[in-house]
Design a protein around this motif. Structure first.
Motif, mmCIF file in Angstrom:
data_model
loop_
_atom_site.group_PDB
_atom_site.id
_atom_site.type_symbol
_atom_site.label_atom_id
_atom_site.label_comp_id
_atom_site.label_asym_id
_atom_site.label_seq_id
_atom_site.Cartn_x
_atom_site.Cartn_y
_atom_site.Cartn_z
ATOM 1 N N ALA A 165 84.209 18.354 33.949
ATOM 2 C CA ALA A 165 84.686 18.819 32.601
ATOM 3 C C ALA A 165 85.819 19.266 32.141
ATOM 4 O O ALA A 165 85.884 20.524 32.705
ATOM 5 C CB ALA A 165 83.239 19.032 31.709
ATOM 6 N N THR A 166 86.565 18.965 31.309
ATOM 7 C CA THR A 166 87.794 19.752 30.797
ATOM 8 C C THR A 166 87.772 19.622 29.231
ATOM 9 O O THR A 166 87.256 19.028 28.785
ATOM 10 C CB THR A 166 89.056 19.023 31.355
ATOM 11 O OG1 THR A 166 89.129 17.720 30.916
ATOM 12 C CG2 THR A 166 89.178 19.122 32.965
ATOM 13 N N LYS A 167 88.515 20.881 28.816
ATOM 14 C CA LYS A 167 88.490 20.661 27.172
ATOM 15 C C LYS A 167 90.151 20.045 26.963
ATOM 16 O O LYS A 167 90.999 19.918 27.859
ATOM 17 C CB LYS A 167 89.092 22.176 26.936
ATOM 18 C CG LYS A 167 87.777 23.153 27.059
ATOM 19 C CD LYS A 167 87.777 24.410 26.264
ATOM 20 C CE LYS A 167 89.094 24.997 26.396
ATOM 21 N NZ LYS A 167 89.093 26.580 25.538
ATOM 22 N N PRO A 168 89.927 19.216 25.809
ATOM 23 C CA PRO A 168 91.241 18.674 25.181
ATOM 24 C C PRO A 168 92.343 19.810 25.092
ATOM 25 O O PRO A 168 92.122 20.985 24.834
ATOM 26 C CB PRO A 168 90.822 18.032 24.074
ATOM 27 C CG PRO A 168 89.442 18.636 23.652
ATOM 28 C CD PRO A 168 89.014 19.222 24.888
ATOM 29 N N THR A 169 93.346 19.364 25.232
ATOM 30 C CA THR A 169 94.665 20.256 25.260
ATOM 31 C C THR A 169 94.905 20.376 23.823
ATOM 32 O O THR A 169 94.538 19.612 22.781
ATOM 33 C CB THR A 169 96.106 19.468 25.846
ATOM 34 O OG1 THR A 169 96.167 18.268 25.180
ATOM 35 C CG2 THR A 169 95.744 19.113 27.378
ATOM 36 N N ARG A 170 95.353 21.491 23.581
ATOM 37 C CA ARG A 170 95.935 21.792 22.172
ATOM 38 C C ARG A 170 96.711 20.822 21.307
ATOM 39 O O ARG A 170 96.384 20.657 20.171
ATOM 40 C CB ARG A 170 96.595 23.135 22.025
ATOM 41 C CG ARG A 170 96.804 23.700 20.540
ATOM 42 C CD ARG A 170 97.712 24.891 20.479
ATOM 43 N NE ARG A 170 96.967 25.899 21.090
ATOM 44 C CZ ARG A 170 97.539 27.231 21.587
ATOM 45 N NH1 ARG A 170 98.942 27.417 21.293
ATOM 46 N NH2 ARG A 170 96.882 28.135 22.092
ATOM 47 N N SER A 228 96.683 17.692 21.947
ATOM 48 C CA SER A 228 95.932 16.444 21.613
ATOM 49 C C SER A 228 94.892 16.737 20.469
ATOM 50 O O SER A 228 94.638 15.787 19.626
ATOM 51 C CB SER A 228 95.145 16.029 22.787
ATOM 52 O OG SER A 228 94.112 16.729 23.399
ATOM 53 N N VAL A 229 94.419 17.814 20.222
ATOM 54 C CA VAL A 229 93.686 18.188 19.202
ATOM 55 C C VAL A 229 94.194 17.997 17.994
ATOM 56 O O VAL A 229 94.158 17.627 16.918
ATOM 57 C CB VAL A 229 92.880 19.650 19.319
ATOM 58 C CG1 VAL A 229 92.109 20.005 18.112
ATOM 59 C CG2 VAL A 229 91.919 19.450 20.496
#
Length: 145
Positions: free
Chosen positions: A115-120, A122-123
């Motif tokens: 699992a990864t966090k969305p990039t800044r 893309s947010v």
């Protein structure tokens, strides 16, 4: 017995099923055909005893038994080919089908997704799109005076 000679079935680079472990059976294919439809044994059944073979290590046998599940009858997998009019082509089709099934059954499981966090960026793009869409809908509303 492709071309009159027993042949091994190559599954992948590391695994080849020897011809001595394969069982071939021929019968008449159903459906329409030419003059030889009632006399030619063109339908092919190819069987291999997966669980009884010494070819696979125990770990791969367990994996194959789990993945093949209902296709195994007392540890034996059977594939049928009757789509071609010639027995030779049906033999080749059955061998290819068996190789594909076994390759899929003994293949290593896929790596688990991390699992990864969305990039800044893309947010920010997502929020900007939402604001733009909200503004478009606000502009469509008429004044309720």
């Amino acid at each position: 017995m492709l071309g009159g000679v027993l042949e091994d079935v190559r599954v992948n680079d590391r695994l080849t099923i020897p011809a001595a472990e394969l069982s071939w059976r021929f019968s008449r294919a159903s459906g329409p055909g030419g003059q030889g439809v009632n006399t030619t044994d063109s339908r092919v059944e190819l069987s291999w005893d997966v669980l009884g073979s010494d070819l696979l290590p125990p770990m791969l046998k367990e994996r194959a038994a789990e993945r093949l599940g209902a296709r195994l009858v007392q540890g034996v997998i059977t594939v049928i080919a009757a789509e071609h009019r010639s027995q030779l082509r049906n033999r080749e089709a059955a061998a290819d089908r068996l190789a594909g099934l076994i390759a899929g059954a003994v293949a290593a499981p896929p790596r688990a997704r991390r699992a990864t966090k969305p990039t800044r960026g893309s947010v920010e793009r997502r929020i900007a799109d939402k604001k733009r869409r909200a503004q478009t809908k606000r502009d469509r509303r008429g004044d309720m005076d």
